[in-house]
Design a protein around this motif. Structure first.
Motif, PDB file in Angstrom:
ATOM      1  N   ASP A 115       0.842  -1.205   0.000  1.00 31.80           N
ATOM      2  CA  ASP A 115       0.000   0.000   0.000  1.00 31.80           C
ATOM      3  C   ASP A 115       0.876   1.253   0.000  1.00 31.80           C
ATOM      4  OD1 ASP A 115      -2.014   1.824   0.128  1.00 31.80           O
ATOM      5  OD2 ASP A 115      -2.918   1.042   1.959  1.00 31.80           O
ATOM      6  N   LEU A 118      -0.515   4.641   1.773  1.00 27.90           N
ATOM      7  CA  LEU A 118      -0.419   4.657   3.231  1.00 27.90           C
ATOM      8  C   LEU A 118       1.027   4.893   3.658  1.00 27.90           C
ATOM      9  CD1 LEU A 118      -2.157   4.352   5.736  1.00 27.90           C
ATOM     10  CD2 LEU A 118      -1.691   1.905   5.691  1.00 27.90           C
ATOM     11  N   TYR A 174      -3.749  -3.734   9.004  1.00 27.52           N
ATOM     12  CA  TYR A 174      -4.393  -3.449   7.723  1.00 27.52           C
ATOM     13  C   TYR A 174      -4.185  -4.610   6.752  1.00 27.52           C
ATOM     14  CZ  TYR A 174      -5.472  -0.957   3.379  1.00 27.52           C
ATOM     15  OH  TYR A 174      -6.002  -0.597   2.177  1.00 27.52           O
TER      16      TYR A 174
END
Length: 188
Positions: A115, A118, A174
């Motif tokens: 990701d 992020l 996450y």
């Protein structure tokens, strides 16, 4: 005195006017004019610089600037402060936390490949703290209370370690949540 000179010139005017310019005077002047013009053109051309001269000057300027920059960099490196001379215990702590921060950053980069958005947000926060650390580090050499600045640097590294740990935890949660969602969709 000027009155006497004027009177002398008036009295002897005829003797002064007896000389006439020669008939060929103007033709000689006209002949010399092209030669004088050619000399003036040569002088103007001599004032302009050749391309080779300009390139040599530019190369010399670049060389001098490069050498000056190297001396500047060398002087910057020599102004670093020996942390152990300030406080050996603080120096050990600083090394410990600096290595922890570096290890956690490496771990964060590895996990963040899944990701990047992020990771970008996380790295922005760390960059702010890192700039504060670098400012403290540059102020260390000139500070009257170096031990206090060194302690502030250590505290900054501690906070960076805590923030990085939290960020790693959030990323792991996450990623775990993503895996769980994939497993649930496979089961359906």
């Amino acid at each position: 005195m000027s009155k006497r000179l004027e009177d002398f010139i008036k009295a002897n005017r005829e003797e002064f006017d007896d000389l006439e310019p020669k008939v060929d005077l103007w033709s000689r002047i006209e002949q010399e004019l092209p030669a004088q013009e050619a000399e003036m053109v040569k002088k103007r051309e001599a004032k302009t610089f050749s391309l080779g001269f300009v390139l040599r000057v530019a190369a010399t300027v670049i060389l001098v600037m490069g050498v000056s920059f190297l001396f500047y960099l060398r002087s910057e490196k020599t102004t670093s402060v020996d942390l152990a001379a300030i406080n050996p215990e603080y120096a050990k702590q600083q090394m410990h936390y600096a290595s922890l921060v570096e290890a956690k950053r490496t771990e964060l980069k590895a996990i963040a490949k899944t990701d990047p958005q992020l990771y970008k947000e996380f790295s922005g926060e760390i960059a702010k703290m890192d700039s504060t650390y670098n400012k403290l580090n540059s102020d260390l050499a000139t500070s009257p209370n170096q031990e206090l600045v060194l302690h502030a640097m250590i505290r900054n590294l501690q906070i960076q370690t805590e923030v990085l740990s939290q960020q790693l935890s959030v990323l792991e949660q996450y990623n775990q949540m993503k895996k769980d969602q994939k497993n649930e969709t496979k089961d359906i």
